[in-house]
Design an enzyme around this catalytic site. Sequence first.
Site, PDB file in Angstrom:
ATOM      1  N   GLY A   1     -92.331  24.304 -43.344  1.00  0.00           N
ATOM      2  CA  GLY A   1     -91.670  24.355 -42.040  1.00  0.00           C
ATOM      3  C   GLY A   1     -91.964  23.346 -40.922  1.00  0.00           C
TER       4      GLY A   1
ATOM      5  NE  ARG B   1     -99.828  24.253 -44.202  1.00  0.00           N
ATOM      6  CZ  ARG B   1     -99.821  25.177 -43.353  1.00  0.00           C
ATOM      7  NH1 ARG B   1    -100.613  25.496 -42.396  1.00  0.00           N
ATOM      8  NH2 ARG B   1     -98.894  26.282 -43.768  1.00  0.00           N
TER       9      ARG B   1
ATOM     10  CD  GLN C   1     -88.871  21.410 -50.241  1.00  0.00           C
ATOM     11  OE1 GLN C   1     -87.955  21.073 -49.414  1.00  0.00           O
ATOM     12  NE2 GLN C   1     -89.111  22.737 -50.847  1.00  0.00           N
TER      13      GLN C   1
ATOM     14  CD  GLU D   1     -75.825  -4.387 -42.411  1.00  0.00           C
ATOM     15  OE1 GLU D   1     -75.733  -5.337 -43.383  1.00  0.00           O
ATOM     16  OE2 GLU D   1     -76.418  -4.174 -41.239  1.00  0.00           O
TER      17      GLU D   1
ATOM     18  CB  ALA E   1     -60.154  -0.999 -40.691  1.00  0.00           C
TER      19      ALA E   1
END
Length: 383
Positions: free
Chosen positions: A341, A268, A337, A364, A131
Amino acid sequence: MDHFVAQLPFFDPEHRTLAQTVATFVEQEIEPHAGAEDDVDGLAKHFVNILAQAGLLKYSVAVSHLDVRALCLIREALSYSSPLADLAFVMQGLGTYAIARSAPDHVRDFWLSRTLDGKAIAAFALTEPDAGSDVASIQTTARRDGETYVIDGRKRFISNAGIADFYTVFARTGTRADGRAELSAFVVGSKMQGCTVVERTPLIASHPIGEIAFEGCRVPAEDMVGNEGDGFLLAMQTLDTFRASVGAAACGMARRALDEAVRYASTRKQFGRLIGEHQLVQEKLADMVTELDAARLLVYRAAYLKDTSNRRLSREASEAKLFATEAAGRIIDSAVQIHGGAGLVRGNIVEQLYRDIRALRIYEGTSEIQKLIIANQLLKDQS
């Protein structure tokens, strides 16, 4: 908090002050534990204690009424740094909401006071092996025997199983004419004879959760919450009240993922340029922030209406939960993404968020259940 709260008309001055207070609390007390996955039980208990000391549990435990906007603001702030802290906060409310509404005064006062003070950890025992979304299929039984009820059955995927001091347990006390369960609710102390945690369930994200067995567990009749047959309504009222706040937790996680993605894209370099200067990365960031803003608007609209309207708001709460949790999944996926890496490395913030967010589309009320609620309410409103 960021400037979002100040920009919208949904909030009172008290909410804006609360948002600032909670932001400071999270930075000082929660963020140092962000990402911790060792000793989850001990950390969850620590979070309950410091939330109690800060006076924040009163926004989760509905002693008189529940300010859903405050509940959502706190859940978003906590989940930004630690989904586990958010869990510690909201479970004190989920586990006591039915008690606050319908338990006898002496039972209500005892458990609510201890929960508010952080002296007792609450749990909400509804789901079973057979259930989940279909609550009326509950097989756990509670039969009257003199001045006690004898509970037999199992509960599965129960948050705080193993660390909770008490459970609000939903059990079948009869059968309706249509064959569905007549449900009733009970407060069951975790140390009562016949109440046993039989399994701690490992999930993809660290979480105190498990399966509980009730074998001839005798509960005083005075510990029934409400009357026989009130259980289904109490369970639905609890979920309906807290549903929008699941969306708020999702927004907190998504906002953290967006911040991490922006930070990474701004530092980066690839191909001699910051990756944030590449148009495809910019497209992702634009989609992420737009979906986040839309999700937050739906969440706080639902919370505002819940606080200020007397009508049932199932559709608005379901829309908020559905959109926010699904959008957060997409936002966090995009953050991974963008990190490339590095986003796959165990312990990276976005990697942890990727695991943490998945459960919110299920607990919920699954996304599929939310769609049924929305459509049914829409059709009912048009009839």
